[in-house]
Design an enzyme around this catalytic site. Structure first.
Site, short mmCIF file in Angstrom:
data_model
loop_
_atom_site.label_atom_id
_atom_site.label_comp_id
_atom_site.label_asym_id
_atom_site.label_seq_id
_atom_site.Cartn_x
_atom_site.Cartn_y
_atom_site.Cartn_z
N ASN A 171 144.11 0.86 17.28
CA ASN A 171 143.94 2.37 17.16
C ASN A 171 142.79 2.89 18.11
O ASN A 171 142.46 4.11 17.59
CB ASN A 171 143.53 2.40 15.78
CG ASN A 171 142.20 1.84 15.06
OD1 ASN A 171 141.45 1.34 16.07
ND2 ASN A 171 141.89 1.71 13.90
N GLY B 199 137.88 -0.11 20.52
CA GLY B 199 138.57 -0.57 21.49
C GLY B 199 138.75 0.42 23.00
O GLY B 199 138.58 1.64 22.49
N LYS C 183 139.18 -1.63 4.20
CA LYS C 183 140.55 -1.16 4.44
C LYS C 183 141.18 -2.13 5.36
O LYS C 183 142.50 -2.16 5.33
CB LYS C 183 140.58 0.37 5.19
CG LYS C 183 140.20 1.39 4.36
CD LYS C 183 140.08 2.74 5.05
CE LYS C 183 139.69 3.67 3.84
NZ LYS C 183 139.81 5.30 4.69
N ASN D 133 149.60 -6.10 5.48
CA ASN D 133 150.86 -5.67 6.27
C ASN D 133 151.22 -6.57 7.34
O ASN D 133 152.47 -6.90 7.26
CB ASN D 133 150.18 -4.22 7.08
CG ASN D 133 150.05 -3.10 6.02
OD1 ASN D 133 150.61 -3.01 4.87
ND2 ASN D 133 149.35 -2.11 6.60
N TYR E 239 132.27 -7.27 5.19
CA TYR E 239 132.87 -7.93 6.20
C TYR E 239 133.26 -9.56 6.11
O TYR E 239 134.16 -9.78 6.26
CB TYR E 239 132.07 -7.77 7.57
CG TYR E 239 132.60 -8.30 8.76
CD1 TYR E 239 133.47 -7.72 9.32
CD2 TYR E 239 131.94 -9.67 9.37
CE1 TYR E 239 134.11 -8.30 10.45
CE2 TYR E 239 132.63 -10.19 10.40
CZ TYR E 239 133.72 -9.60 10.96
OH TYR E 239 134.20 -10.13 12.13
#
Length: 318
Positions: A33, A37, A95, A102, A145
């Site tokens: 996304n 990156g 999130k 998924n 995390y």
């Protein structure tokens, strides 16, 4: 062979893509996304690489990709990373659980043979034993995390038990090398040294870390993939030679010939464990050579140049 790499435009994901593409029968769909990156890290001109900007946490986006390509294997490396960033954006970190769900649900439904998951040394929390062995997982950290990575591991084990979806968990300890973001300690110290800025250390600098050169990381994970090793298992990926953070700063000053001064900042309130050293007996079974020495690795970065310095002006305009 079709392979999905998520978080592909990140530091480790991009190097993994380069190594996978050395095998002509492999085609990669690289997904990122681009929140942290950068597509310039990827070999975008390679005919067997197809880059898609997408968010794995958004089911509609990743479902369309996975249903269309029908992947043989998935490397799920997408995550919010960096101590400072994960502390400042805990909801964003949480999130990432949606992305794990998924990936696993779609892998189960589309015939993926094995999912490779980038977990973390944060799983161990504040160490209760040295070195940290894969069988010891106290998780005494309250950081989102660390909790998310632990949840991710639990999902992988559960999908294997319920649906026979194979997995391998890589617990990454500090990895460094060219193209790494300046948000990580070695790149940050090098950038500060090269610009003769103060090298800033949180706390007294006596906390210890181990540092794994990127090629050692990727060579080990590639061996596990190519030769079907550590299926439904966990592997520490790191280096077992500890160094105090203040000694790391001194080493970088020496190697760069910098005039920077070492400046101590207040300790982080959380997230800065006093020590880290992995048990890497499993990893040594994957790499039949000595690991890259820290001084050698830093010199490799200096020879290639910091990615963040090369593209700083472009990032600022974007």
């Amino acid at each position: 062979m079709n392979i999905l790499v998520t978080g592909a435009a990140g530091f480790i994901g991009s190097r993994l893509c380069e190594k996978l593409l050395e095998h002509p029968h492999i085609k990669i769909v690289a997904v990122d996304n681009l929140s942290t990156g950068h597509p310039q890290k990827l070999p975008l001109a390679h005919p067997n690489l197809h880059f898609i900007k997408a968010d794995v946490n958004m089911r509609t986006e990743i479902a369309e990709i996975m249903m269309s390509w029908r992947f043989d294997y998935v490397f799920h490396y997408a995550a919010v990373v960096g101590v400072k960033r994960t502390l400042e954006h805990p909801i964003q970190v949480l999130k990432d659980i949606e992305g794990i769900k998924n990936i696993l649900e779609l892998s189960k439904n589309t015939g993926v043979k094995r999912v490779f998951y980038s977990s973390s040394s944060e799983i161990y929390g504040e160490p209760v034993e040295y070195p940290q062995n894969e069988e010891t997982t106290p998780l005494n950290s309250r950081l989102p995390y660390a909790i998310v990575k632990n949840v991710g591991e639990a999902f992988l084990r559960s999908y294997h038990k319920e649906y026979n979806l194979n997995y391998t968990i890589f617990r990454f300890f500090n990895t460094y090398g060219p193209k790494q973001s300046q948000h990580f300690v070695i790149s940050r110290f090098i950038k500060q040294a090269l610009t003769n800025s103060d090298i800033t250390i949180f706390g007294d600098g006596l906390q210890t870390r181990t540092f794994c050169y990127i090629d050692d990381n990727v060579d080990a994970t590639m061996e596990a993939f190519l030769n079907n090793k550590y299926v439904n298992d966990v592997v520490n990926i790191g280096n077992d030679k500890e160094i105090h953070i203040i000694d790391l700063a001194r080493l970088i000053l020496q190697l760069t010939g910098s005039s920077s001064k070492i400046v101590h900042l207040p300790p982080l309130k959380e997230g800065d464990m006093r020590g880290r050293r992995p048990d890497i007996q499993k990893m040594k079974q994957l790499i039949n050579r000595p690991l890259v020495d820290l001084e050698e690795g830093i010199n490799k970065i200096l020879a290639e140049g910091l990615f963040e310095l090369k593209y700083l002006s472009e990032n600022e305009t974007n």
